[in-house]
Design a protein around this motif. Structure first.
Motif, PDB file in Angstrom:
ATOM      1  N   THR B 212       0.858  -1.183   0.000  1.00 19.57           N
ATOM      2  CA  THR B 212       0.000   0.000   0.000  1.00 19.57           C
ATOM      3  C   THR B 212       0.896   1.236   0.000  1.00 19.57           C
ATOM      4  O   THR B 212       2.026   1.186   0.481  1.00 19.57           O
ATOM      5  N   PRO B 213       0.382   2.337  -0.522  1.00 17.87           N
ATOM      6  CA  PRO B 213       1.186   3.563  -0.559  1.00 17.87           C
ATOM      7  C   PRO B 213       1.656   3.976   0.829  1.00 17.87           C
ATOM      8  O   PRO B 213       2.799   4.405   0.996  1.00 17.87           O
ATOM      9  N   GLU B 214       0.824   3.837   1.813  1.00 19.02           N
ATOM     10  CA  GLU B 214       1.225   4.222   3.163  1.00 19.02           C
ATOM     11  C   GLU B 214       2.411   3.415   3.650  1.00 19.02           C
ATOM     12  O   GLU B 214       3.337   3.949   4.259  1.00 19.02           O
ATOM     13  N   TYR B 215       2.369   2.134   3.360  1.00 18.76           N
ATOM     14  CA  TYR B 215       3.467   1.311   3.856  1.00 18.76           C
ATOM     15  C   TYR B 215       4.747   1.568   3.082  1.00 18.76           C
ATOM     16  O   TYR B 215       5.844   1.556   3.650  1.00 18.76           O
ATOM     17  N   VAL B 216       4.586   1.800   1.776  1.00 20.75           N
ATOM     18  CA  VAL B 216       5.755   2.188   0.983  1.00 20.75           C
ATOM     19  C   VAL B 216       6.383   3.426   1.592  1.00 20.75           C
ATOM     20  O   VAL B 216       7.611   3.526   1.726  1.00 20.75           O
ATOM     21  N   ASN B 217       5.543   4.340   1.995  1.00 17.91           N
ATOM     22  CA  ASN B 217       6.043   5.567   2.612  1.00 17.91           C
ATOM     23  C   ASN B 217       6.897   5.262   3.839  1.00 17.91           C
ATOM     24  O   ASN B 217       7.966   5.836   4.038  1.00 17.91           O
ATOM     25  N   ARG B 218       6.417   4.334   4.634  1.00 17.68           N
ATOM     26  CA  ARG B 218       7.172   3.994   5.846  1.00 17.68           C
ATOM     27  C   ARG B 218       8.494   3.319   5.508  1.00 17.68           C
ATOM     28  O   ARG B 218       9.536   3.597   6.127  1.00 17.68           O
ATOM     29  N   VAL B 219       8.451   2.445   4.518  1.00 18.78           N
ATOM     30  CA  VAL B 219       9.690   1.771   4.120  1.00 18.78           C
ATOM     31  C   VAL B 219      10.701   2.798   3.616  1.00 18.78           C
ATOM     32  O   VAL B 219      11.876   2.787   4.011  1.00 18.78           O
ATOM     33  N   ILE B 220      10.231   3.680   2.752  1.00 16.48           N
ATOM     34  CA  ILE B 220      11.133   4.700   2.221  1.00 16.48           C
ATOM     35  C   ILE B 220      11.649   5.589   3.350  1.00 16.48           C
ATOM     36  O   ILE B 220      12.832   5.952   3.396  1.00 16.48           O
ATOM     37  N   GLY B 221      10.758   5.913   4.271  1.00 20.18           N
ATOM     38  CA  GLY B 221      11.179   6.711   5.418  1.00 20.18           C
ATOM     39  C   GLY B 221      12.283   6.031   6.192  1.00 20.18           C
ATOM     40  O   GLY B 221      13.259   6.670   6.601  1.00 20.18           O
ATOM     41  N   ALA B 222      12.162   4.722   6.347  1.00 14.14           N
ATOM     42  CA  ALA B 222      13.198   3.968   7.068  1.00 14.14           C
ATOM     43  C   ALA B 222      14.514   3.981   6.287  1.00 14.14           C
ATOM     44  O   ALA B 222      15.588   4.182   6.860  1.00 14.14           O
ATOM     45  N   PHE B 223      14.413   3.783   4.979  1.00 16.42           N
ATOM     46  CA  PHE B 223      15.629   3.834   4.148  1.00 16.42           C
ATOM     47  C   PHE B 223      16.326   5.178   4.305  1.00 16.42           C
ATOM     48  O   PHE B 223      17.541   5.270   4.437  1.00 16.42           O
ATOM     49  N   ARG B 224      15.510   6.217   4.260  1.00 13.38           N
ATOM     50  CA  ARG B 224      16.067   7.559   4.361  1.00 13.38           C
ATOM     51  C   ARG B 224      16.709   7.754   5.727  1.00 13.38           C
ATOM     52  O   ARG B 224      17.823   8.270   5.851  1.00 13.38           O
ATOM     53  N   HIS B 225      15.968   7.339   6.724  1.00 13.09           N
ATOM     54  CA  HIS B 225      16.464   7.488   8.096  1.00 13.09           C
ATOM     55  C   HIS B 225      17.784   6.744   8.298  1.00 13.09           C
ATOM     56  O   HIS B 225      18.674   7.214   9.019  1.00 13.09           O
ATOM     57  N   ASP B 226      17.894   5.596   7.627  1.00  8.64           N
ATOM     58  CA  ASP B 226      19.104   4.790   7.788  1.00  8.64           C
ATOM     59  C   ASP B 226      20.223   5.211   6.839  1.00  8.64           C
ATOM     60  O   ASP B 226      21.251   4.540   6.764  1.00  8.64           O
ATOM     61  N   GLY B 227      19.972   6.294   6.106  1.00 11.48           N
ATOM     62  CA  GLY B 227      21.034   6.785   5.243  1.00 11.48           C
ATOM     63  C   GLY B 227      21.286   5.947   4.006  1.00 11.48           C
ATOM     64  O   GLY B 227      22.369   5.994   3.429  1.00 11.48           O
ATOM     65  N   LEU B 228      20.280   5.201   3.564  1.00 12.61           N
ATOM     66  CA  LEU B 228      20.460   4.385   2.359  1.00 12.61           C
ATOM     67  C   LEU B 228      20.188   5.190   1.101  1.00 12.61           C
ATOM     68  O   LEU B 228      20.864   5.014   0.086  1.00 12.61           O
ATOM     69  N   ILE B 229      19.178   6.026   1.161  1.00  8.77           N
ATOM     70  CA  ILE B 229      18.801   6.794  -0.026  1.00  8.77           C
ATOM     71  C   ILE B 229      18.420   8.221   0.377  1.00  8.77           C
ATOM     72  O   ILE B 229      18.188   8.515   1.560  1.00  8.77           O
TER      73      ILE B 229
END
Lengths: 251, 251
Positions: B212-229
Motif C-alpha cells: 500500500t502507498p502508506e506502507y511504501v512511505n514507511r519503508v522509504i522513510g526507514a531507508f532515508r532514516h538509515d542513510g540508504l537513499i
DNA sequence: CGGCGGATTGAGTGCTCTCAACAGGAGTGG
DNA sequence: CCACTCCTGTTGAGAGCACTCAATCCGCCG
C-alpha cells in the motif's frame, strides 16, 4: 503419457497446417497472420526424443539454475515444478510442469536457465536434441509459430501469477491454483466428476502461492468446512465450483 | 530519446551481425548458435515507425487489455507501465516501460494484450507497423533472434518479480525495485553520481511491489532514516549502495 | 513397533493494511 | 497575488491477515 496431448486446444488430433497469408519474398514466420491458439505438442511429437529416458524420484532436483543445458527437457510422466530459490531457504514455485510439457520454452533458445526444476512425484523425463528440433523448425515454419505462441502463453501465465502474488489474499490464491490445475488437467481428460489426482504436498501449494504450509492448511480447512472442496489421499474434488470461482474472483 | 539505446548491452553502438553457424538446408533462426545477449533496439531502429507520434498525459491509459492492436507500440519518451487490473480496484504493475522500450514483445506476435498500458509521466509513443516489422524480420534473420532474446529476457524479469512478490518482505521489494531501476537507467547513461530522475508516485511503487502507498512511505522513510537513499523532488539518490544491496538480498 | 514425512491445531506475534487526519506543493481561477 | 483545490506525502492508531513456533496426530513403511 503421450506427448500428443495438446493442453491448449481441447483436442487430441494433430492440427491442420495453418493456412499461410505470407506475402514476403520468402519464408517468414511473422509476416503472415498473427499467432492464435497455441498448440505446440502435436508438432513436437514429430521430433525424435533422445535415446534413453531419465528418471527422478520425488523431491529430487532435475535441473539446477545455471547448469549447461544441451537439450530441451520434457517431462514425460509425473509432475515437476519450476522453482526459484533464494537465501534463507525461501522458495517460489513459478509453475507446475505436467506430463508432456516442455520445462520452459526458454530451453529451446537458451543454453541455461535461471530457475531450478524439481520433481514433485517420481518423474520420467527426456530431452529433445537441439539439432533435431532445429531441423524440424526449419522444415516446418508452423512450428516456429507454435513455439512462439507457447512462449507468449507462458509469459501471460507468469503475469497472472505475479498479479495473484502481489494483489490477492491467501484464499483467492489457493482457489485460483486449484482452478488452474483443474483446467489444465481437464484438457488432458484427467478430471472426472470434478475430481482429479493432485500429488502436491501442502508445502508445494505454499511455495506456489507465497504462503506458509500451516496457513495453506487453514485455508484448505476452511474450504473443506465450507463445502467447496474435498481432499482425500491425493485426490481433490471440487464440490462447489461456482462458489470456489467466486472466491477466486474471476478478474 | 533515441531508439538506438540498447538497454541490455552496455553499449550504444549497433551490434555486428552475429556470425551464423547455421547448418540447415535453408534459413532457420534456430539451428545455429544459441541466443546470447539480447540487443533488440539497434535492429528495430532500422524499421520505420509509423507516421505521427501520439502523446498521452500522465496517468492516462495508453492501451486497454483486450483491445485490437494493429501495430507494435513503442514508448519514445517518458515512463509507462504494464498494469494488471482486477476487481476491487486492485492493481499490479508488471513492469515499467522506459523510452525506447517495446511495450511487450507479445505485441509483435499477438493482436491483443492481456494487460493495460498506462502513462506514468507525459508520454510520446508510436507504433511499428507489423508489415514493416515482418519485412525486416524476413530480411534479417538476426532480428528474429534478437526479438526472441528480448522475449526470454522479459520472461525472466517476470519470474523475478513473481519471486519477489511471493517470497520477499516489503523492504526487500522496494530496495530491489530501486536497484532494478538504477541498473536500467545506468545503461542509458541516466545515472550520475548514483542519483537519477524517478517520476514515480509512491502509489506506483506500491502497485509495483504489491504494497500500500502508506506502507511504501514507511519503508522509504526507514531507508532515508538509515542513510540508504535520499529523495528530493523526483530525484532518487542511492547514498549507501552496499547496504541497499544487502537489504535487497542478492539471491 | 518405531520412525518419518506430512497434516492439523493452538497460541502468540508481527508485518502490513485500513482508516483517518494533516501538511505541503503545484496548478488554477479569480 | 491570493484563495482554492487536487494530488501527494507523511504520520498515528488500531485491526487483521498471515507468520512463527510448538505440539500433536496420522498414515505409511521398514
Amino acid at each position: 503419457m503421450s506427448l500428443l496431448i495438446d493442453y491448449a486446444n481441447n483436442t487430441l488430433t494433430p492440427p491442420e497446417p495453418i493456412p499461410s497469408l505470407m506475402q514476403g519474398p520468402r519464408f517468414s514466420p511473422f509476416s503472415g497472420e498473427l499467432l492464435s491458439a497455441p498448440s505446440l505438442e502435436p508438432w513436437l511429437n514429430q521430433v525424435p526424443l533422445r535415446e534413453g529416458q531419465k528418471t527422478a524420484r520425488a523431491r529430487q532436483m532435475i535441473y539446477r539454475a545455471g547448469e549447461i543445458l544441451d537439450g530441451v527437457p520434457v517431462i514425460c510422466d509425473g509432475w515437476a515444478a519450476r522453482v526459484c530459490r533464494l537465501s534463507n531457504g525461501r522458495r517460489q514455485i513459478l509453475s507446475f510442469i505436467l506430463a508432456g510439457d516442455l520445462v520452459s520454452t526458454n530451453a529451446v533458445f537458451a543454453g541455461h536457465l535461471r530457475f531450478f526444476v524439481e520433481a514433485i512425484t517420481a518423474v520420467r523425463y527426456s530431452y529433445y536434441g537441439r539439432a533435431d528440433l532445429g531441423q524440424r523448425l526449419a522444415a516446418q515454419p508452423a512450428v516456429v509459430r507454435a513455439l512462439l505462441s507457447a512462449c507468449l502463453a507462458e509469459k501471460e501465465e507468469i503475469d497472472r501469477l505475479a498479479t495473484d502474488l502481489g494483489r490477492r489474499r491467501a484464499d483467492e490464491r489457493v482457489a485460483r491454483l486449484f482452478l488452474n490445475l483443474r483446467e489444465r488437467l481437464d484438457v488432458r481428460g484427467l478430471v472426472r466428476d470434478q475430481s482429479f489426482a493432485i500429488p502436491l504436498r501442502q508445502q508445494h501449494i505454499a511455495d506456489a502461492t507465497g504462503l506458509t504450509p500451516e496457513y495453506v492448511n487453514r485455508v484448505i480447512g476452511a474450504f473443506r468446512h465450507d463445502g467447496l472442496i474435498e481432499i482425500d489421499r491425493g485426490t481433490l474434488k471440487i464440490v462447489n465450483l461456482i462458489q470456489l470461482q467466486r472466491v477466486a474472483d474471476a478478474a
